[in-house]
Design an enzyme around this catalytic site. Structure first.
Site, PDB file in Angstrom:
ATOM      1  N   LYS A  21       0.840  -1.197   0.000  1.00 36.72           N
ATOM      2  CA  LYS A  21       0.000   0.000   0.000  1.00 36.72           C
ATOM      3  C   LYS A  21       0.879   1.253   0.000  1.00 36.72           C
ATOM      4  O   LYS A  21       2.098   1.158  -0.069  1.00 36.72           O
ATOM      5  CB  LYS A  21      -0.962  -0.045   1.192  1.00 36.72           C
ATOM      6  CG  LYS A  21      -1.751  -1.363   1.323  1.00 36.72           C
ATOM      7  CD  LYS A  21      -2.825  -1.553   0.257  1.00 36.72           C
ATOM      8  CE  LYS A  21      -3.313  -2.994   0.135  1.00 36.72           C
ATOM      9  NZ  LYS A  21      -4.167  -3.486   1.204  1.00 36.72           N
TER      10      LYS A  21
HETATM   11  C1  LIG Z   1      -5.113  -4.615   1.531  1.00 44.72           C
HETATM   12  C2  LIG Z   1      -6.570  -4.499   1.638  1.00 44.72           C
HETATM   13  C3  LIG Z   1      -7.290  -4.899   2.768  1.00 44.72           C
HETATM   14  C4  LIG Z   1      -6.657  -5.636   3.901  1.00 44.72           C
HETATM   15  O1  LIG Z   1      -5.630  -4.941   4.484  1.00 44.72           O
HETATM   16  P1  LIG Z   1      -4.715  -5.636   5.599  1.00 44.72           P
HETATM   17  O2  LIG Z   1      -4.039  -4.458   6.246  1.00 44.72           O
HETATM   18  O3  LIG Z   1      -3.762  -6.530   4.858  1.00 44.72           O
HETATM   19  O4  LIG Z   1      -5.593  -6.382   6.531  1.00 44.72           O
HETATM   20  C5  LIG Z   1      -8.652  -4.665   2.810  1.00 44.72           C
HETATM   21  N1  LIG Z   1      -9.288  -4.088   1.786  1.00 44.72           N
HETATM   22  C6  LIG Z   1      -8.644  -3.702   0.671  1.00 44.72           C
HETATM   23  C7  LIG Z   1      -9.415  -3.038  -0.427  1.00 44.72           C
HETATM   24  C8  LIG Z   1      -7.268  -3.917   0.554  1.00 44.72           C
HETATM   25  O5  LIG Z   1      -6.642  -3.557  -0.573  1.00 44.72           O
END
Ligand SMILES: *Cc1c(COP(=O)(O)O)cnc(C)c1O
Length: 385
Positions: free
Chosen positions: A188
């Site tokens: 991210k």
């Molecule tokens: C990455 C992601 C998540 C989950 O995030 P984590 O921090 O890995 O639990 C949830 N929703 C979306 C749209 C994502 O891209």
């Protein structure tokens, strides 16, 4: 291999984490509140509750909004499974709203139609989880109007969208939602290795989420049954979890947040270069939502099957064979075997399914160089010719 996404770690990040290792607190110290402050200040929002993942943040957001057995939560099929699973953790049912073929976000038009039908059937959702796919906000003003009309609560899954704006307001300010969730997984925009945060303007919702992230325990005498017995005393007043973020993660997050604007500016610059350099290829490039500035977590192209016979699988394999680490976002959630067992099937959400057949995410991250970008474009062109 040029990956589709990659964390940006500098000496300042390393120093911040190492400093925590030599300090008194590895968890439950000053870094988590400092990280929450950084998020609040960026988002211009009253409360931020940091947790160990966005998945946990989605869960405690649903808990805070009172989602339970027999309730219904709606989300988009074009997302990571966590956006739907949070409902299942609470014993609630899930349904989906198809996507807008231009932005790949949950379609406000489809939502309006589905809400009208659900009202007639007496099966309105309690919560809608909207996902700002690839970093671009959904049509929040329209979604909020609909939510208000039907008495539905809104959670923004902004896992892709820290640093994005909508109507010149930072995503995370909850202007049109109850709670907004960010992810800090390494692919991210900002990372804490694993981590998430939930923002809200509501004191009550923030308090419930803080309670849920730490076992349902309070140390606040005003929230206890009866009197406190002394400074050691705490009470468990509900059933919560251990979803706490560590001090190491939070310190990394503070150091990363200082560079958020640089990251987002770089991603925007790279996305604009892709727009220009890919314009003549038989690809459908990402569409724009008016009033939204994307944080550009992902750059997704769709193969334009009107203009080329090459399959997504062939182009994907061609890129991987040439060291371009392309990926696919997302396999529609309703087609996962777990959700098919709950009754969903191919054909239920045709726009998300058609999009999935043709989509490829190409490399985009803050320190991707122009030379690397040139390589990506060259390999794509060769694969499409
Ligand atoms: C990455 C992601 C998540 C989950 O995030 P984590 O921090 O890995 O639990 C949830 N929703 C979306 C749209 C994502 O891209």
């Amino acid at each position: 291999m040029i990956p589709y996404g990659r964390q940006n770690i500098e000496q300042a990040d390393i120093d911040a984490v190492v400093e925590v290792l030599g300090s008194d607190f590895l968890t439950q110290g000053p870094q988590v509140p400092a990280f929450e402050e950084a998020i609040k200040s960026h988002c211009d929002v009253r409360h931020a509750v940091a947790v160990n993942s966005a998945t946990s943040a989605l869960h405690i957001a649903c808990m805070a909004l009172g989602l339970g057995l027999g309730d219904m939560l709606w989300t988009t099929p074009n997302t990571f499974v966590a956006s739907a699973n949070c409902a299942r953790y609470c014993g609630a049912d899930v349904d989906f709203v198809d996507i807008d073929p231009l932005t790949y976000n949950l379609s406000a038009e489809a939502l309006a139609d589905k809400l009208a039908v659900a009202e007639r059937l007496g099966r309105l959702p309690k919560i809608i989880v909207v996902v700002h796919f690839s970093g671009q906000s959904c049509d929040m003003e329209r979604i909020a109007q609909l939510a208000q009309k039907y008495g539905v609560r809104v959670i923004e899954d902004a896992s892709h969208a820290i640093g994005a704006t909508y109507q010149n307001t930072p995503v995370g300010r909850c202007q049109y939602s109850d709670i907004c969730v960010f992810s800090f997984h390494p692919v991210k925009i900002v990372t804490t290795a694993e981590g998430g945060v939930a923002t809200t303007q509501s004191e009550t919702l923030a308090e419930r989420m803080r309670e849920a992230r730490s076992h349902g325990i309070t140390r606040d005498p005003s929230r206890m049954q009866g009197q406190t017995e002394g400074d050691w005393y705490y009470q468990q007043i509900s059933l919560g979890y251990n979803y706490r973020m560590t001090e190491l993660q939070a310190a990394l997050g503070v150091a990363q947040m200082a560079r958020l604007e640089t990251f987002v500016a770089a991603r925007n610059r790279l996305a604009e270069r892709y727009d220009k350099q890919l314009a003549t290829l038989p690809l459908i490039l990402p569409g724009r939502q008016p009033q939204a500035v994307s944080a550009w977590h992902l750059y997704v192209v769709q193969i334009d099957d009107q203009r080329t016979d090459i399959s997504r699988k062939a182009l994907f394999e061609h890129c991987r064979a040439n060291n371009i680490g392309v990926n696919v976002h997302y396999i529609p959630v309703h087609l996962q075997p777990y959700y098919q067992k709950l009754g969903f099937k191919a054909g239920d959400f045709p726009n998300a399914e058609r999009y999935y057949q043709r989509a490829i995410s190409i490399p985009l991250f803050a320190q991707l160089t122009e030379a690397e970008q040139g390589q990506v474009v060259a390999i794509l062109s060769a694969g499409l010719s």
